[in-house]
Enzyme design. Structure first.
Site, PDB file in Angstrom:
ATOM      1  N   GLN A   7       1.380  -1.569  12.326  1.00  0.00           N
ATOM      2  CA  GLN A   7       2.206  -1.389  11.125  1.00  0.00           C
ATOM      3  C   GLN A   7       3.684  -1.202  11.449  1.00  0.00           C
ATOM      4  O   GLN A   7       4.523  -1.346  10.562  1.00  0.00           O
ATOM      5  CB  GLN A   7       1.689  -0.212  10.301  1.00  0.00           C
ATOM      6  CG  GLN A   7       1.872   1.132  10.978  1.00  0.00           C
ATOM      7  CD  GLN A   7       1.215   2.273  10.216  1.00  0.00           C
ATOM      8  OE1 GLN A   7      -0.003   2.464  10.247  1.00  0.00           O
ATOM      9  NE2 GLN A   7       2.021   3.042   9.500  1.00  0.00           N
ATOM     10  N   CYS A  19       0.378   2.222   6.162  1.00  0.00           N
ATOM     11  CA  CYS A  19      -1.004   2.425   6.618  1.00  0.00           C
ATOM     12  C   CYS A  19      -2.011   2.143   5.514  1.00  0.00           C
ATOM     13  O   CYS A  19      -3.077   1.583   5.775  1.00  0.00           O
ATOM     14  CB  CYS A  19      -1.166   3.852   7.112  1.00  0.00           C
ATOM     15  SG  CYS A  19      -0.842   5.079   5.832  1.00  0.00           S
ATOM     16  N   HIS A  32      -2.632   9.680   6.265  1.00  0.00           N
ATOM     17  CA  HIS A  32      -2.758   8.405   6.966  1.00  0.00           C
ATOM     18  C   HIS A  32      -4.004   7.668   6.472  1.00  0.00           C
ATOM     19  O   HIS A  32      -5.039   8.291   6.249  1.00  0.00           O
ATOM     20  CB  HIS A  32      -2.840   8.671   8.473  1.00  0.00           C
ATOM     21  CG  HIS A  32      -2.707   7.443   9.325  1.00  0.00           C
ATOM     22  ND1 HIS A  32      -1.819   6.435   9.058  1.00  0.00           N
ATOM     23  CD2 HIS A  32      -3.379   7.067  10.447  1.00  0.00           C
ATOM     24  CE1 HIS A  32      -1.942   5.491   9.981  1.00  0.00           C
ATOM     25  NE2 HIS A  32      -2.878   5.846  10.830  1.00  0.00           N
TER      26      HIS A  32
END
Ligand SMILES: *[C@@H]1O[C@H](CO)[C@@H](O)[C@H](O)[C@H]1NC(C)=O
Length: 341
Positions: free
Chosen positions: A141, A147, A284
């Site tokens: 990423q 994410c 995340h």
């Protein structure tokens, strides 16, 4: 004899010159510091790091040394089932790291109940969706809080392969650029469920090749957005705070999970079954692509991350499964969801 003496002399002269070179970069380094600086230079070469100037290089050296001490002391602990390493994030403080990479926008409190179609599933002892051809290679990423897009795409690539037999790498950038009318905000973060919703409303998502990743927020390419390589029909949440429910889900397809990846241990994770320090502040998004039991009997989740193949176990982390906390380690069982097709 003379030759030996001479060569010794040359060697020690080289050492003196080397030390002189190091100490000319920063005045009066201790020998220990000079050795650490040598390891730092090796790390810089290995990861191709480029700094703007000597001040930045010195600043990053201090952080590198702190991280090196942290890694050493953690790896010395024989009770730990996992190892840390000076990976590509070794010159970042944990604060810098989490600010630049994580980007899952946690719900305040998810109360909606959806059907859970895997409620009565029987589960095999182990699962690895990579071996079934349902997982694309690990992606990166970059310095973008996207994410959520990688997590959702990982799950969509999985269900697409399971329903069509074709493994197609799908576009995160389309989500970053085009899925901007709801809560999803590209590199500033988003939610996997909202990414699924976008793909349903858009009647599909394009391929990675047709809408490649740039790691920055861009203008939506409407022409590429109109191309549909894969589509999903719906999405469901895995019942929260149940690793048993998550197991039934992962037994059937790759699943989007949210975790707390904010700690130094996660940043510098290298290998083994991760057992350690993290909270449940979900920040995340990753994709659970299997589960198993390690050689020493520790149960784990097999998790695909989006920090490149250099991080962890070739881009993956094995995270301890069936822990005492209902939300699972790092909150992995708190907000799991999946697309349906
Ligand atoms: C699971 O089994 C129960 C009991 O037979 C049934 O009522 C329920 O509808 C089943 N759930 C699903 C998702 O099939």
């Amino acid at each position: 004899m003379e030759f030996t003496n001479q060569s010794k002399c040359i060697c020690s002269l080289a050492l003196v010159l080397m030390l002189a070179a190091w100490s000319s970069e920063a005045t009066s380094r201790s020998l220990q510091d000079a050795l650490a600086y040598g390891r730092y230079e090796q790390w810089i070469a290995r990861y191709g790091r480029v700094y703007n100037d000597i001040n930045e290089k010195e600043e990053r050296f201090k952080i590198f040394k702190d991280n090196e001490a942290f890694v050493e002391s953690s790896n010395k602990d024989g009770n730990k089932l996992y190892k840390l390493s000076l990976n590509q994030f070794a010159d970042l403080t944990n604060e810098e790291f989490t600010a630049s990479r994580n980007g899952f926008k946690g719900h305040e409190c998810s109360t909606k109940t959806t059907t859970f179609k895997y409620e009565n599933s029987t589960v095999p002892a182990t699962m690895d969706w990579r071996k079934k051809g349902a997982v694309t290679p690990v992606k990166d990423q970059g310095q973008c809080g996207s994410c959520w897009a990688f997590s959702a795409v990982g799950a969509m690539e999985g269900i697409t392969q399971l329903t069509t037999g074709k493994l197609i790498s799908l576009s995160e950038q389309e989500l970053v650029d085009c899925d901007v009318k709801g809560v999803d905000q590209g590199c500033a973060g988003g939610l996997m469920d909202d990414a699924f919703q976008f793909v349903i409303q858009n009647h599909g998502i394009n391929t990675e090749a047709n809408y490649p990743y740039t790691a920055v927020d861009g203008t939506c390419n409407a022409k590429a957005e109109a191309g549909h390589a894969a589509t999903i029909t719906g999405h469901e949440d895995v019942p929260a705070n149940s690793e048993i429910a998550l197991l039934k889900a992962v037994a059937n397809q790759p699943i989007s999970v949210a975790i707390d990846a904010s700690g130094y241990d996660f940043q510098l994770y290298s290998s083994g079954v991760f057992t350690g320090t993290c909270g449940t502040e979900l920040d995340h998004g990753v994709t659970a692509v299997g589960y198993g039991v390690s050689a020493d009997g520790t149960k784990y989740w097999l998790v695909k991350n989006s920090w490149g193949a250099q991080w962890g176990e070739e881009g993956y982390i094995r995270m301890q499964r069936d822990v005492a906390a209902p939300g699972g380690l790092c909150g992995i069982a708190m907000e799991a969801s999946y697309p349906t097709a």
